[in-house]
Design an enzyme around this catalytic site. Structure first.
Site, PDB file in Angstrom:
ATOM      1  CD  GLU A   2      -3.162  -1.089   2.032  1.00 26.57           C
ATOM      2  OE1 GLU A   2      -3.199  -0.212   2.910  1.00 26.57           O
ATOM      3  OE2 GLU A   2      -4.074  -1.934   1.877  1.00 26.57           O
ATOM      4  CD  GLU A  18      -3.462  -6.110   3.057  1.00 27.40           C
ATOM      5  OE1 GLU A  18      -4.330  -5.387   3.578  1.00 27.40           O
ATOM      6  OE2 GLU A  18      -2.234  -5.888   3.127  1.00 27.40           O
TER       7      GLU A  18
HETATM    8  O1  AHR Z   1      -5.109  -5.852   7.109  1.00 26.12           O
HETATM    9  C1  AHR Z   1      -5.020  -4.657   7.795  1.00 26.12           C
HETATM   10  C2  AHR Z   1      -4.368  -3.543   6.999  1.00 26.12           C
HETATM   11  O2  AHR Z   1      -5.174  -3.225   5.902  1.00 26.12           O
HETATM   12  C3  AHR Z   1      -3.038  -3.879   6.369  1.00 26.12           C
HETATM   13  O3  AHR Z   1      -1.989  -3.725   7.245  1.00 26.12           O
HETATM   14  C4  AHR Z   1      -2.949  -2.866   5.265  1.00 26.12           C
HETATM   15  O4  AHR Z   1      -2.188  -3.329   4.185  1.00 26.12           O
HETATM   16  C5  AHR Z   1      -4.401  -2.619   4.893  1.00 26.12           C
HETATM   17  O5  AHR Z   1      -4.699  -1.270   4.846  1.00 26.12           O
END
Ligand code: AHR
Length: 511
Positions: free
Chosen positions: A191, A315
């Site tokens: 990110e 994610e």
């Molecule tokens: O999963 C929680 C957070 O969500 C992670 O650390 C980040 O990559 C995303 O914003």
């Protein structure tokens, strides 16, 4: 009497299945559903690592070299294909050398993103990679780009994967590991449009090119930080800056979390206390991932017509308000039948895009967001999401069977989504079809044209009485897998009724 008879005839000839049909295009693809689509994510966040996975050798909780025995057994049974670590946002603050060598000499740091807690680094590179070996999963390491250096990243690669003589391999041996580990997946930053350095896409893409030149090794798959949700600008800029250097990246990551309210700054909604409105909104929002996948693939194809760079949804999952009484920044939530539906819907979508998606990692494996496992001191439960993953495991490394699906709508207060999603694959003489019914109020009759004769058919189902049901510590599971009776089937056709708010697996043994 006559009119009743006519009504039944009408139902049978035209109306019973309505628009609800599923036709498999068997034998029409040689696309593999990569097992890594069933991947997971672990971060130094809340109680994911400490308490959830690792309790240390001296713990009273039964453990194998410090890893919780119950969690190890549950994850082995789940056949976790890949596990991402150490973050997340944490990855861009992580200096791997803090987490090697004698534990009492490892420095403690502050986990700036997640609750400001002390991180004592007792779970580091060796502990993670040995854990992956123990549960039989491929590791995926996330490199620190935000606050690290190219040299630090290069050293990590050397330390972990090299068989040659070098200061890093000598150090690894001194720390007790002779042979290198096998690490194929390397994420370069996380990110980086946000917690990973607040970079512009062009700036980050150039940094990626720089890092990627030094992250070298046989069979490495290097993953470039992609967009959040529907951010087309990020993807466009990344791909255009990469152009001509496409070989440096094998995957582009997409992060998409499902929030019932779509409100990052306000309330995201409760994980357990919700009615049909939040149920509907959650499932509607989770289905948006398909639109985002299509948008990003279209951009990627412009710059990579050979489609060598795959999409990696590294994610995904639900994100609700934290459970009352839990620590700020620990992202602890419950997992109900609604989460099981979210899992089933997403996995069906990812399967159907198997040609373009080579990995997906649900966030996160234990105790954080949409976990497959929750722990509470010595107790552990398998969540509804766990049961869906277990059901869908038949698709790992199987051949995708494209399908045509016609589904009635599930309508709620003037809005609608398809009630049913499905995906299918073939492996070891079996056709496996997974189907979800998002409608909490209606069983749906469905006709499945298999397109091939089959010897036998059986089924399994994940469901529960209420949409808010979850598996409570110390109690019998409310949401779990049961056998699903299929009834009569014709030679190439199956007629089934998909119960309200359920996820099912149909298994057909081919002739
Ligand atoms: O999963 C929680 C957070 O969500 C992670 O650390 C980040 O990559 C995303 O914003």
């Amino acid at each position: 009497m006559k009119s009743k008879f006519l009504a039944i005839c009408f139902l049978l000839s035209a109306g019973l299945f309505g628009q609800n049909t599923l036709s498999l295009e068997t034998g029409s693809s040689n696309i593999k559903i990569e097992k890594e689509v069933y991947g997971h994510f672990s971060e130094h966040l809340g109680t994911c690592i400490y308490e959830g996975i690792y309790v240390g050798e001296d713990s009273e909780i039964p453990n194998i070299n410090g890893y919780r025995t119950d969690v190890v057994e549950a994850l082995k049974a789940l056949k976790v294909p890949v596990l991402r670590w150490p973050g997340g946002c944490f990855a861009d603050t992580y200096h791997w050398k803090d987490g090697i060598g004698p534990k009492d000499e490892r420095p403690s740091i502050v986990n700036i993103f997640w609750g400001g807690v002390t991180e004592d680094n007792s779970f580091g590179t060796h502990e993670f990679l040995n854990f992956c070996e123990l549960i039989g999963t491929e590791p995926y390491l996330s490199i620190n780009v935000g606050s690290g250096t190219v040299q630090e990243a290069r050293d990590w690669v050397e330390y972990v994967t090299s068989n040659n003589r070098s200061p890093m391999t000598e150090l690894r041996k001194k720390n007790g590991r002779d042979k290198p580990w096998k690490v194929k997946f390397w994420g370069i930053g996380n990110e980086n449009w946000g917690c990973g350095g607040d970079m512009t896409p062009e700036y980050y893409a150039n940094i990626f090119r720089h890092y990627s030149s030094y992250i070298r090794g046989e069979g490495f798959q290097k993953i470039i930080c992609g967009p959040a949700g529907g951010d087309k600008y990020w993807t466009e800029e990344i791909m255009s800056t990469l152009k001509g250097k496409n070989h440096l990246a094998q995957g582009l990551s997409l992060h998409y979390y499902t929030l019932p309210t779509n409100d990052w700054s306000g309330s995201k909604g409760s994980s357990t206390d919700f009615g049909e409105e939040m149920w509907f909104k959650t499932l509607r929002n989770t289905m948006k991932v398909e639109e985002y996948i299509q948008q990003h693939l279209a951009i990627m194809e412009k710059y990579d017509p050979e489609k060598k760079i795959k999409l990696i949804v590294d994610e995904w999952g639900t994100w609700y308000d934290k459970l009352p009484g839990t620590k700020e920044g620990f992202l602890q939530q419950q997992n109900t039948l609604r989460d099981a539906l979210v899992a089933g819907i997403n996995l069906n979508i990812f399967n159907n895009y198997a040609e373009f998606i080579s990995m997906a990692n649900i966030a996160q494996i234990v105790n954080v967001l949409q976990s497959v496992i929750l722990t509470n001191g010595p107790q552990m439960v398998k969540t509804p999401t766990y049961h869906v993953f277990k059901l869908y495991n038949v698709h790992q490394d199987a051949t995708l069977i494209p399908l045509r699906l016609e589904s009635e709508k599930y309508e709620y207060e003037g809005e609608s989504i398809p009630a049913v999603t499905a995906s299918a694959s073939e492996k070891d003489g079996m056709i496996n079809i997974t189907i979800t019914n998002a409608n909490p109020n209606k069983d749906i009759p469905f006709k499945c044209d298999i397109g091939r004769p089959f010897k036998s058919a059986s089924g399994k189902i994940v469901s529960a009485e209420k949409m808010t049901d979850f598996n409570e510590f110390g109690e019998e599971e409310k949401v779990h897998t049961k056998d699903f009776g299929i009834g009569k089937s014709q030679s190439e056709e199956l007629n089934i009724i998909i119960p309200a708010h359920s996820i099912i697996l149909l298994q057909l043994e081919l002739e």
